[in-house]
Design a protein around this motif. Structure first.
Motif, PDB file in Angstrom:
ATOM      1  N   ASP A   1     -69.129  60.053  -3.685  1.00  0.00           N
ATOM      2  CA  ASP A   1     -68.370  60.703  -2.615  1.00  0.00           C
ATOM      3  C   ASP A   1     -67.017  61.201  -3.142  1.00  0.00           C
ATOM      4  OD1 ASP A   1     -68.037  61.640  -0.045  1.00  0.00           O
ATOM      5  OD2 ASP A   1     -67.243  59.747   0.736  1.00  0.00           O
ATOM      6  N   PRO A   2     -67.058  62.003  -4.223  1.00  0.00           N
ATOM      7  CA  PRO A   2     -65.822  62.324  -4.951  1.00  0.00           C
ATOM      8  C   PRO A   2     -64.930  63.333  -4.229  1.00  0.00           C
ATOM      9  CG  PRO A   2     -67.648  63.581  -5.847  1.00  0.00           C
ATOM     10  CD  PRO A   2     -68.237  62.661  -4.812  1.00  0.00           C
ATOM     11  N   ALA A   3     -63.646  63.268  -4.551  1.00  0.00           N
ATOM     12  CA  ALA A   3     -62.689  64.227  -4.003  1.00  0.00           C
ATOM     13  C   ALA A   3     -62.774  65.565  -4.718  1.00  0.00           C
ATOM     14  CB  ALA A   3     -61.272  63.668  -4.122  1.00  0.00           C
ATOM     15  N   THR A   4     -63.271  65.573  -5.951  1.00  0.00           N
ATOM     16  CA  THR A   4     -63.377  66.792  -6.758  1.00  0.00           C
ATOM     17  C   THR A   4     -64.811  66.941  -7.252  1.00  0.00           C
ATOM     18  OG1 THR A   4     -61.081  66.616  -7.500  1.00  0.00           O
ATOM     19  CG2 THR A   4     -62.549  67.987  -8.820  1.00  0.00           C
ATOM     20  N   VAL A   5     -65.337  68.157  -7.144  1.00  0.00           N
ATOM     21  CA  VAL A   5     -66.702  68.444  -7.584  1.00  0.00           C
ATOM     22  C   VAL A   5     -66.655  69.605  -8.568  1.00  0.00           C
ATOM     23  CG1 VAL A   5     -69.028  69.145  -6.874  1.00  0.00           C
ATOM     24  CG2 VAL A   5     -67.663  67.639  -5.393  1.00  0.00           C
ATOM     25  N   ILE A   6     -67.230  69.394  -9.751  1.00  0.00           N
ATOM     26  CA  ILE A   6     -67.274  70.412 -10.802  1.00  0.00           C
ATOM     27  C   ILE A   6     -68.734  70.632 -11.186  1.00  0.00           C
ATOM     28  CG2 ILE A   6     -66.567  71.017 -13.149  1.00  0.00           C
ATOM     29  CD1 ILE A   6     -64.134  69.205 -12.790  1.00  0.00           C
ATOM     30  N   LEU A   7     -69.231  71.841 -10.973  1.00  0.00           N
ATOM     31  CA  LEU A   7     -70.637  72.150 -11.222  1.00  0.00           C
ATOM     32  C   LEU A   7     -70.753  73.363 -12.134  1.00  0.00           C
ATOM     33  CD1 LEU A   7     -72.041  71.790  -7.577  1.00  0.00           C
ATOM     34  CD2 LEU A   7     -71.874  70.014  -9.339  1.00  0.00           C
ATOM     35  N   ASP A   8     -71.585  73.235 -13.154  1.00  0.00           N
ATOM     36  CA  ASP A   8     -71.836  74.330 -14.090  1.00  0.00           C
ATOM     37  C   ASP A   8     -73.219  74.917 -13.799  1.00  0.00           C
ATOM     38  OD1 ASP A   8     -71.654  76.095 -16.190  1.00  0.00           O
ATOM     39  OD2 ASP A   8     -72.023  74.610 -17.747  1.00  0.00           O
ATOM     40  N   GLU A   9     -73.257  76.161 -13.359  1.00  0.00           N
ATOM     41  CA  GLU A   9     -74.505  76.863 -13.033  1.00  0.00           C
ATOM     42  C   GLU A   9     -75.396  76.039 -12.096  1.00  0.00           C
ATOM     43  OE1 GLU A   9     -74.990  79.893 -13.870  1.00  0.00           O
ATOM     44  OE2 GLU A   9     -73.610  80.216 -15.551  1.00  0.00           O
ATOM     45  N   PRO A  10     -74.908  75.668 -10.922  1.00  0.00           N
ATOM     46  CA  PRO A  10     -75.688  74.776 -10.051  1.00  0.00           C
ATOM     47  C   PRO A  10     -76.943  75.413  -9.455  1.00  0.00           C
ATOM     48  CG  PRO A  10     -73.735  75.549  -8.902  1.00  0.00           C
ATOM     49  CD  PRO A  10     -73.599  75.989 -10.334  1.00  0.00           C
ATOM     50  N   VAL A  11     -77.018  76.748  -9.357  1.00  0.00           N
ATOM     51  CA  VAL A  11     -78.198  77.373  -8.751  1.00  0.00           C
ATOM     52  C   VAL A  11     -79.282  77.676  -9.781  1.00  0.00           C
ATOM     53  CG1 VAL A  11     -76.832  78.355  -6.878  1.00  0.00           C
ATOM     54  CG2 VAL A  11     -77.285  79.729  -8.913  1.00  0.00           C
ATOM     55  N   ASN A  12     -79.049  77.321 -11.033  1.00  0.00           N
ATOM     56  CA  ASN A  12     -80.029  77.595 -12.082  1.00  0.00           C
ATOM     57  C   ASN A  12     -81.355  76.898 -11.768  1.00  0.00           C
ATOM     58  OD1 ASN A  12     -81.078  78.524 -14.523  1.00  0.00           O
ATOM     59  ND2 ASN A  12     -80.356  76.722 -15.655  1.00  0.00           N
ATOM     60  N   GLY A  13     -82.439  77.677 -11.635  1.00  0.00           N
ATOM     61  CA  GLY A  13     -83.751  77.107 -11.380  1.00  0.00           C
ATOM     62  C   GLY A  13     -84.080  76.858  -9.929  1.00  0.00           C
ATOM     63  N   LEU A  14     -83.126  77.090  -9.023  1.00  0.00           N
ATOM     64  CA  LEU A  14     -83.387  76.838  -7.606  1.00  0.00           C
ATOM     65  C   LEU A  14     -84.109  78.023  -6.971  1.00  0.00           C
ATOM     66  CD1 LEU A  14     -80.037  75.213  -6.383  1.00  0.00           C
ATOM     67  CD2 LEU A  14     -82.161  74.070  -7.053  1.00  0.00           C
ATOM     68  N   ASP A  15     -84.993  77.732  -6.024  1.00  0.00           N
ATOM     69  CA  ASP A  15     -85.667  78.776  -5.271  1.00  0.00           C
ATOM     70  C   ASP A  15     -84.719  79.287  -4.179  1.00  0.00           C
ATOM     71  OD1 ASP A  15     -85.643  76.797  -3.340  1.00  0.00           O
ATOM     72  OD2 ASP A  15     -87.794  76.402  -3.447  1.00  0.00           O
ATOM     73  N   PRO A  16     -85.095  80.341  -3.433  1.00  0.00           N
ATOM     74  CA  PRO A  16     -84.169  80.890  -2.418  1.00  0.00           C
ATOM     75  C   PRO A  16     -83.666  79.853  -1.420  1.00  0.00           C
ATOM     76  CG  PRO A  16     -85.944  82.442  -2.806  1.00  0.00           C
ATOM     77  CD  PRO A  16     -86.282  81.209  -3.602  1.00  0.00           C
TER      78      PRO A  16
ATOM     79  N   VAL B   1     -81.025  77.868  -3.201  1.00  0.00           N
ATOM     80  CA  VAL B   1     -79.780  78.630  -3.358  1.00  0.00           C
ATOM     81  C   VAL B   1     -78.976  78.592  -2.062  1.00  0.00           C
ATOM     82  CG1 VAL B   1     -78.815  80.921  -3.758  1.00  0.00           C
ATOM     83  CG2 VAL B   1     -80.721  80.113  -5.167  1.00  0.00           C
ATOM     84  N   LEU B   2     -79.664  78.778  -0.929  1.00  0.00           N
ATOM     85  CA  LEU B   2     -78.986  78.702   0.369  1.00  0.00           C
ATOM     86  C   LEU B   2     -78.433  77.303   0.607  1.00  0.00           C
ATOM     87  CD1 LEU B   2     -78.204  79.941   3.077  1.00  0.00           C
ATOM     88  CD2 LEU B   2     -80.500  79.362   3.918  1.00  0.00           C
ATOM     89  N   TRP B   3     -79.190  76.295   0.198  1.00  0.00           N
ATOM     90  CA  TRP B   3     -78.730  74.913   0.366  1.00  0.00           C
ATOM     91  C   TRP B   3     -77.448  74.661  -0.416  1.00  0.00           C
ATOM     92  CZ3 TRP B   3     -79.098  71.354  -3.913  1.00  0.00           C
ATOM     93  CH2 TRP B   3     -78.588  70.080  -3.616  1.00  0.00           C
ATOM     94  N   ILE B   4     -77.411  75.053  -1.693  1.00  0.00           N
ATOM     95  CA  ILE B   4     -76.221  74.774  -2.495  1.00  0.00           C
ATOM     96  C   ILE B   4     -75.036  75.580  -1.995  1.00  0.00           C
ATOM     97  CG2 ILE B   4     -76.683  76.504  -4.289  1.00  0.00           C
ATOM     98  CD1 ILE B   4     -75.155  73.006  -4.787  1.00  0.00           C
ATOM     99  N   ARG B   5     -75.281  76.804  -1.517  1.00  0.00           N
ATOM    100  CA  ARG B   5     -74.188  77.614  -0.966  1.00  0.00           C
ATOM    101  C   ARG B   5     -73.569  76.924   0.240  1.00  0.00           C
ATOM    102  NH1 ARG B   5     -76.374  82.811   1.463  1.00  0.00           N
ATOM    103  NH2 ARG B   5     -77.173  83.036  -0.658  1.00  0.00           N
ATOM    104  N   THR B   6     -74.431  76.447   1.152  1.00  0.00           N
ATOM    105  CA  THR B   6     -73.946  75.760   2.350  1.00  0.00           C
ATOM    106  C   THR B   6     -73.252  74.461   1.984  1.00  0.00           C
ATOM    107  OG1 THR B   6     -75.787  76.714   3.598  1.00  0.00           O
ATOM    108  CG2 THR B   6     -74.637  74.844   4.595  1.00  0.00           C
TER     109      THR B   6
END
Length: 338
Positions: A170-185, A188-193
């Motif tokens: 439950d971190p205060a800071t989130v750092i993600l490198d290419e998080p949508v790589n390999g995700l289906d549509p 992608v909508l889930w990670i955006r939301t």
């Protein structure tokens, strides 16, 4: 009076009580520099990522993005400069999973473990309860496959597991490198939301991506680097607007006459479709008044802006490490072999 920081005049790392006050939240990089074998990969890079926003971290291949993220997370030691997250260098956090959740390499998981075992092992290192493991599995859509071995996961499922691990504390800071790589549509909508909701909760969110269209929909601010140096630190809207590609689409049955009336110094008018103009160098009010003064009907007057991708390419064209030649069909050869 103190001069605000700019790319030419980056912020100076504060000390003492000033450091405690300015570094209390968010990510702060102060003159980060990294050299490998005499080659400068990151060059005097300074920026701030503030809570409550999704910040896109962009740059062409070889720009130094991955090295910068590794320095933020203490995986690489900077040659010079420093970076803090939540007021401390990463290594100084007594329970880092509670402060920083990061995804740099989704496949850094023992393939023989199940998703549930992987997250449970991480949770034990920080005293995180089992209920939190179940929560992030459900959040990532992995509850139904939680007991399956990771070696059978698809690329998208591996990404979801990596994101679940990043959110475990439950971190205060989130750092993600290419998080949508390999995700289906749907993914992608889930990670955006998800990213938008994390920022709305007041967390600091930094996301590196090569997908300009997705970054335009997700990010509030941008940090863009090229050849290890800061090129832009601004909002998405301001960056696109400053690209100078603002134009107006004009649809009129008298497009030719209107074009003649609008022509003048600094005004650029093009037309690829009969009855339709693309006008640069003037504004909608002037176009509307000109048409009205000459009783010319206008069916559409729409502002057009460049895409984030177009603006990004314009900014970074001199920072691209590998440039491919434009494709041209060899019609003579094709004809000879047909």
């Amino acid at each position: 009076m103190t001069r605000p920081p700019t790319p030419d005049h980056p912020p100076v790392a504060p000390t003492g009580t000033d450091a405690a006050r300015t570094d209390a939240a968010g990510i702060h990089a102060y003159g980060l520099t990294k050299r490998y074998n005499g080659r400068t990969v990151v060059d005097d890079l300074s920026f701030t990522v503030r809570p409550g926003t999704v910040t896109g971290f962009l740059g062409p291949n070889g720009a130094g993005k991955s090295t910068t993220l590794r320095m933020l997370l203490g995986l690489d030691a900077p040659t010079r400069g420093r970076a803090t997250i939540g007021g401390r260098v990463y290594a100084a956090h007594p329970a880092p999973l509670h402060q920083v959740g990061a995804l740099l390499e989704a496949r850094s998981v023992h393939p023989g473990r199940t998703a549930h075992h992987h997250l449970t092992a991480l949770a034990h290192t920080h005293g995180i309860p089992r209920s939190r493991v179940e929560h992030v599995l459900d959040l990532a859509g992995l509850s139904d496959v939680a007991r399956r071995r990771v070696k059978g996961f698809s690329l998208g499922m591996g990404q979801r597991l990596g994101i679940a691990a990043a959110l475990l504390g439950d971190p205060a800071t989130v750092i993600l490198d290419e998080p949508v790589n390999g995700l289906d549509p749907e993914g992608v909508l889930w990670i955006r939301t998800l990213l938008k909701s994390l920022a709305a909760e007041g967390r600091t969110v930094l996301v590196s991506s090569h997908l300009m269209s997705e970054t335009a929909l997700t990010a509030d601010r941008l940090i863009i680097i090229g050849r290890g140096r800061l090129l832009a630190d601004t909002t998405v809207d301001e960056f696109v607007h400053r690209s100078g590609a603002l134009a107006l689409k004009v649809v009129s049955p008298a497009a030719g006459t209107l074009a003649e009336l609008l022509a003048g110094p600094g005004v650029e008018i093009t037309s690829d479709t009969p009855g339709e103009l693309t006008v640069r160098g003037t504004d909608g009010e002037h176009i509307g008044r000109t048409a009205a003064a000459h009783a010319l009907p206008v069916f559409e007057l729409t502002p057009l802006t460049a895409s984030l991708e177009h603006a990004f390419m314009n900014l970074t064209r001199d920072s691209v490490e590998y440039q491919a030649a434009a494709y041209q069909a060899d019609t003579a050869r094709e004809g000879a072999t047909a």
